[in-house]
Write an enzyme that holds these catalytic residues in place. Structure first.
Site, PDB file in Angstrom:
ATOM      1  N   HIS A   3       1.074  -1.324   0.103  1.00 59.58           N
ATOM      2  CA  HIS A   3       0.117  -0.359  -0.125  1.00 59.58           C
ATOM      3  C   HIS A   3       1.413   1.071  -0.034  1.00 59.58           C
ATOM      4  O   HIS A   3       0.500   1.813   0.168  1.00 59.58           O
ATOM      5  CB  HIS A   3      -0.741   0.440   1.114  1.00 59.58           C
ATOM      6  CG  HIS A   3      -1.646  -0.815   1.464  1.00 59.58           C
ATOM      7  ND1 HIS A   3      -2.436  -1.844   0.137  1.00 59.58           N
ATOM      8  CD2 HIS A   3      -1.541  -2.336   2.256  1.00 59.58           C
ATOM      9  CE1 HIS A   3      -2.959  -2.860   0.398  1.00 59.58           C
ATOM     10  NE2 HIS A   3      -2.623  -3.143   1.770  1.00 59.58           N
ATOM     11  N   LYS A   4       1.869   1.123  -0.302  1.00 63.40           N
ATOM     12  CA  LYS A   4       3.050   2.353  -0.396  1.00 63.40           C
ATOM     13  C   LYS A   4       2.371   3.558  -1.297  1.00 63.40           C
ATOM     14  O   LYS A   4       2.103   4.518  -0.879  1.00 63.40           O
ATOM     15  CB  LYS A   4       4.201   2.203  -2.013  1.00 63.40           C
ATOM     16  CG  LYS A   4       4.857   2.602  -2.021  1.00 63.40           C
ATOM     17  CD  LYS A   4       5.967   2.032  -2.119  1.00 63.40           C
ATOM     18  CE  LYS A   4       7.295   3.119  -3.274  1.00 63.40           C
ATOM     19  NZ  LYS A   4       6.760   4.590  -3.613  1.00 63.40           N
ATOM     20  N   ASN A 137     -15.071   3.351 -11.319  1.00 68.26           N
ATOM     21  CA  ASN A 137     -15.169   1.974 -11.718  1.00 68.26           C
ATOM     22  C   ASN A 137     -13.981   1.987 -12.932  1.00 68.26           C
ATOM     23  O   ASN A 137     -13.700   2.926 -13.349  1.00 68.26           O
ATOM     24  CB  ASN A 137     -16.518   1.730 -12.601  1.00 68.26           C
ATOM     25  CG  ASN A 137     -17.127   0.292 -11.985  1.00 68.26           C
ATOM     26  OD1 ASN A 137     -15.612  -0.828 -11.898  1.00 68.26           O
ATOM     27  ND2 ASN A 137     -17.811   0.070 -11.488  1.00 68.26           N
ATOM     28  N   PHE A 138     -14.369   0.450 -13.975  1.00 72.29           N
ATOM     29  CA  PHE A 138     -13.423   0.394 -14.199  1.00 72.29           C
ATOM     30  C   PHE A 138     -12.067   0.750 -14.626  1.00 72.29           C
ATOM     31  O   PHE A 138     -11.921   1.055 -16.389  1.00 72.29           O
ATOM     32  CB  PHE A 138     -14.074   0.445 -15.949  1.00 72.29           C
ATOM     33  CG  PHE A 138     -15.450   0.121 -16.721  1.00 72.29           C
ATOM     34  CD1 PHE A 138     -16.977   0.656 -15.582  1.00 72.29           C
ATOM     35  CD2 PHE A 138     -15.925  -0.537 -15.707  1.00 72.29           C
ATOM     36  CE1 PHE A 138     -18.030   0.929 -15.754  1.00 72.29           C
ATOM     37  CE2 PHE A 138     -17.286  -1.420 -16.049  1.00 72.29           C
ATOM     38  CZ  PHE A 138     -18.698  -0.900 -15.746  1.00 72.29           C
ATOM     39  N   LEU A 139     -11.206   0.214 -13.957  1.00 70.43           N
ATOM     40  CA  LEU A 139      -9.864   0.740 -13.655  1.00 70.43           C
ATOM     41  C   LEU A 139      -9.583  -0.878 -14.167  1.00 70.43           C
ATOM     42  O   LEU A 139      -9.846  -2.225 -14.440  1.00 70.43           O
ATOM     43  CB  LEU A 139      -9.366   0.555 -12.467  1.00 70.43           C
ATOM     44  CG  LEU A 139      -7.468   1.077 -12.008  1.00 70.43           C
ATOM     45  CD1 LEU A 139      -7.013   1.569 -13.224  1.00 70.43           C
ATOM     46  CD2 LEU A 139      -7.490   0.754 -10.845  1.00 70.43           C
ATOM     47  N   LYS A 148       3.810  -1.616 -13.914  1.00 75.33           N
ATOM     48  CA  LYS A 148       4.679  -0.387 -14.276  1.00 75.33           C
ATOM     49  C   LYS A 148       3.946   0.285 -13.507  1.00 75.33           C
ATOM     50  O   LYS A 148       4.431   1.361 -13.431  1.00 75.33           O
ATOM     51  CB  LYS A 148       4.170  -0.160 -15.923  1.00 75.33           C
ATOM     52  CG  LYS A 148       4.907  -1.088 -16.586  1.00 75.33           C
ATOM     53  CD  LYS A 148       4.563  -0.723 -18.231  1.00 75.33           C
ATOM     54  CE  LYS A 148       5.081  -1.817 -19.481  1.00 75.33           C
ATOM     55  NZ  LYS A 148       6.624  -1.078 -19.433  1.00 75.33           N
ATOM     56  N   ARG A 149       3.728   0.576 -12.740  1.00 78.65           N
ATOM     57  CA  ARG A 149       2.487   1.591 -11.561  1.00 78.65           C
ATOM     58  C   ARG A 149       1.800   2.816 -12.507  1.00 78.65           C
ATOM     59  O   ARG A 149       1.526   3.981 -11.728  1.00 78.65           O
ATOM     60  CB  ARG A 149       3.891   1.911 -11.020  1.00 78.65           C
ATOM     61  CG  ARG A 149       4.860   1.063  -9.939  1.00 78.65           C
ATOM     62  CD  ARG A 149       4.094   0.277  -8.562  1.00 78.65           C
ATOM     63  NE  ARG A 149       3.628   1.480  -8.081  1.00 78.65           N
ATOM     64  CZ  ARG A 149       2.938   0.892  -6.921  1.00 78.65           C
ATOM     65  NH1 ARG A 149       2.069  -0.461  -6.434  1.00 78.65           N
ATOM     66  NH2 ARG A 149       2.674   1.644  -5.921  1.00 78.65           N
ATOM     67  N   THR A 173     -14.969  -0.028  -5.898  1.00 77.11           N
ATOM     68  CA  THR A 173     -15.162  -1.383  -4.551  1.00 77.11           C
ATOM     69  C   THR A 173     -14.154  -1.839  -5.635  1.00 77.11           C
ATOM     70  O   THR A 173     -13.414  -1.844  -6.434  1.00 77.11           O
ATOM     71  CB  THR A 173     -16.272  -2.269  -5.146  1.00 77.11           C
ATOM     72  OG1 THR A 173     -16.626  -2.122  -6.517  1.00 77.11           O
ATOM     73  CG2 THR A 173     -17.886  -1.636  -4.944  1.00 77.11           C
ATOM     74  N   LEU A 389     -21.669  -0.850 -10.017  1.00 77.08           N
ATOM     75  CA  LEU A 389     -21.822  -1.519 -10.973  1.00 77.08           C
ATOM     76  C   LEU A 389     -20.777  -3.039 -11.327  1.00 77.08           C
ATOM     77  O   LEU A 389     -18.999  -2.194 -10.845  1.00 77.08           O
ATOM     78  CB  LEU A 389     -22.082  -0.727 -12.577  1.00 77.08           C
ATOM     79  CG  LEU A 389     -23.736  -0.411 -12.429  1.00 77.08           C
ATOM     80  CD1 LEU A 389     -23.379   0.353 -13.527  1.00 77.08           C
ATOM     81  CD2 LEU A 389     -24.513  -1.436 -12.311  1.00 77.08           C
TER      82      LEU A 389
HETATM   83  C1  LIG Z   1     -18.182 -15.410 -12.733  1.00 78.72           C
HETATM   84  O1  LIG Z   1     -17.363 -14.602 -13.492  1.00 78.72           O
HETATM   85  C2  LIG Z   1     -16.097 -13.490 -12.831  1.00 78.72           C
HETATM   86  C3  LIG Z   1     -15.077 -13.043 -13.433  1.00 78.72           C
HETATM   87  C4  LIG Z   1     -14.547 -11.738 -13.022  1.00 78.72           C
HETATM   88  C5  LIG Z   1     -15.024 -11.696 -10.842  1.00 78.72           C
HETATM   89  C6  LIG Z   1     -15.679 -12.634 -10.501  1.00 78.72           C
HETATM   90  C7  LIG Z   1     -15.654 -12.551  -8.784  1.00 78.72           C
HETATM   91  C8  LIG Z   1     -15.514 -11.597  -8.880  1.00 78.72           C
HETATM   92  N1  LIG Z   1     -14.355 -10.535  -8.450  1.00 78.72           N
HETATM   93  N2  LIG Z   1     -17.008 -11.096  -8.690  1.00 78.72           N
HETATM   94  C9  LIG Z   1     -18.147 -10.015  -8.063  1.00 78.72           C
HETATM   95  O2  LIG Z   1     -17.217  -8.809  -8.146  1.00 78.72           O
HETATM   96  C10 LIG Z   1     -18.816  -9.767  -7.987  1.00 78.72           C
HETATM   97  C11 LIG Z   1     -19.736 -10.966  -7.069  1.00 78.72           C
HETATM   98  C12 LIG Z   1     -21.038 -10.588  -7.043  1.00 78.72           C
HETATM   99  C13 LIG Z   1     -22.261  -9.524  -7.164  1.00 78.72           C
HETATM  100  N3  LIG Z   1     -20.840  -8.555  -7.611  1.00 78.72           N
HETATM  101  C14 LIG Z   1     -19.813  -8.783  -8.315  1.00 78.72           C
HETATM  102  O3  LIG Z   1     -19.183  -7.780  -8.272  1.00 78.72           O
HETATM  103  C15 LIG Z   1     -20.080  -6.565  -9.539  1.00 78.72           C
HETATM  104  C16 LIG Z   1     -19.550  -5.712  -8.820  1.00 78.72           C
HETATM  105  C17 LIG Z   1     -18.542  -4.764  -8.394  1.00 78.72           C
HETATM  106  N4  LIG Z   1     -18.072  -4.831 -10.286  1.00 78.72           N
HETATM  107  C18 LIG Z   1     -18.126  -5.653 -11.030  1.00 78.72           C
HETATM  108  C19 LIG Z   1     -19.415  -5.932 -10.291  1.00 78.72           C
HETATM  109  C20 LIG Z   1     -16.216 -13.436 -11.370  1.00 78.72           C
END
Ligand SMILES: COc1cccc(CC(=N)NC(=O)c2cccnc2OC2CCNCC2)c1
Length: 389
Positions: A3-4, A137-139, A148-149, A173, A389
């Site tokens: 966590h630098k 979102n979407f990083l 590469k930081r 998130t 999302l």
């Molecule tokens: C099934 O396909 C996947 C593809 C990539 C990651 C994951 C696991 C995961 N990381 N799931 C979640 O983050 C997740 C599980 C249940 C509800 N919402 C979620 O994430 C949402 C909200 C945060 N942004 C992504 C979508 C599952």
């Protein structure tokens, strides 16, 4: 050093946990706009910033392709989120959005898009205070440019552009623990198409279970059970707004939706978001609401299937119909629309139906964060009323 970057940011720090002398609220005060850095942060030489105009078909196609090939995978790299183009246009253009918060990084020479990060404005209530925040979102950094930081400078750049609009807080998130979660959610999955889920390795056949027994276990009725259960329509926006605003008051952190927000985020949009409500057959009052968004995942390395069609529980309100019955009707319409799985977090009152409706726990957690806003105590996931999302 762990966590630098995050130890330099105005976020709850692990060392502050338990220090209840620190007040709840903004960690740093706003700076005068004239003191906000006017020019973009420096990128490594080969790269340049680009503002991604999602109205441009070419640009939105490039963003879609970058995420399809390089965005979040599950822990075992069997699946990768495959947000559709129309979903991205919906997610990134809510009321009051800023084009400048749709930020790309591209290679100067080839003009190839190699990274992306976004913010959208949202009114978020924290206890009794409504704060205008950026939902970040979407990083996404191309797989070939990891370590590469780039992520820290992209986070600083989206923060700078958010500050230029006089907004000083953000919500986001992550599947990883950073300083410091305001809550940690468990995710749950309800099989709708168990044969496919087992074929692709999303689920495993239970001990002492056959495939036919498993299919029978998850079978759902053909028709919904609740009288007056129907799709939401434009004329329902005022009533759904009232219902949802009243319900979200129960939670410590929740969106402060107005009618324009409800119209954008909750009116059904094919292949993006589904929403249903219960209109009492005799009083015509709107008494209940449920919704889920469409987020498919690419299936990496399976011969027979390339895509997992997943529904994600969004906002649900029950005032007359038991939440259990309302959500079972949501499962029935999701199955009817060919979803393979219905996902939910243990937020709001979701815990009251998860086990009974045969959801199984996922193998990961989703951590929620606020930027530049301290909470005195970490929240129970059931105190959270915000679904990102
Ligand atoms: C099934 O396909 C996947 C593809 C990539 C990651 C994951 C696991 C995961 N990381 N799931 C979640 O983050 C997740 C599980 C249940 C509800 N919402 C979620 O994430 C949402 C909200 C945060 N942004 C992504 C979508 C599952």
């Amino acid at each position: 050093k762990k966590h630098k970057f995050w130890e330099t940011q105005p976020v709850g720090q692990f060392k502050d946990l338990g220090d209840s002398s620190l007040p709840e609220g903004p960690i740093e005060q706003p700076t005068p706009l004239s003191e906000v850095k006017q020019e973009p942060y420096n990128l490594p030489t080969p790269y340049e910033w680009i503002t991604c105009d999602m109205d441009s078909d070419e640009m939105s196609n490039e963003v879609y392709a970058l995420l399809t090939n390089n965005y979040v995978e599950d822990d075992e790299s069997m699946f990768r989120f495959n947000y559709s183009k129309e979903f991205l246009l919906w997610a990134l253009r809510p009321p009051g959005y800023y084009r400048s918060w749709h930020i790309g990084v591209r290679v100067k020479s080839s003009k190839k898009l190699v990274a992306f990060i976004t913010g959208v404005p949202a009114k978020i209530r924290v206890r009794d205070t409504v704060v205008v925040m950026a939902e970040v979102n979407f990083l996404c950094v191309h797989k070939k440019l990891r370590s590469k930081r780039l992520a820290p400078v992209m986070i600083k750049e989206v923060t700078r552009r958010v500050h230029l609009e006089n907004i000083w807080q953000a919500a986001y998130t992550a599947g990883v623990v950073l300083p410091t979660p305001i809550t940690t959610c468990q995710y749950w999955h309800r099989s709708l198409n168990p044969k496919k889920l087992i074929d692709v390795g999303f689920s495993r056949l239970g001990a002492r279970m056959t495939m036919s027994r498993t299919i029978k276990l998850y079978k759902l009725p053909d028709q919904t059970a609740t009288p007056g259960f129907r799709k939401m329509e434009p004329h329902d926006v005022p009533a759904v707004t009232r219902l949802l605003r009243n319900y979200l008051k129960l939670f410590v952190v929740a969106p402060d939706f107005d009618e324009d927000d409800v119209e954008h985020w909750l009116l059904p949009k094919e292949n993006v978001v589904d929403s249903y409500l219960v209109e009492s057959p005799d009083t015509h009052e709107i008494t209940d609401f449920c919704s889920f968004y469409t987020l498919p995942s690419s299936i990496l390395g399976n011969q027979n299937h390339s895509t997992l069609k997943a529904a994600y529980s969004y906002y649900n309100v029950s005032t007359k119909t038991p939440l259990l019955q309302l959500m079972n009707d949501a499962l029935i319409v999701a199955k009817k629309n060919d979803f393979d799985v219905f996902n939910a977090l243990d937020v709001m009152h979701n815990e009251t139906f998860l086990k009974e409706l045969k959801f199984g726990p996922g193998d990961g957690k989703l951590h929620y964060y606020l930027y530049n806003y301290r909470l005195k105590h970490v929240l129970r996931s059931s105190e959270l009323g915000l679904v990102l999302l």
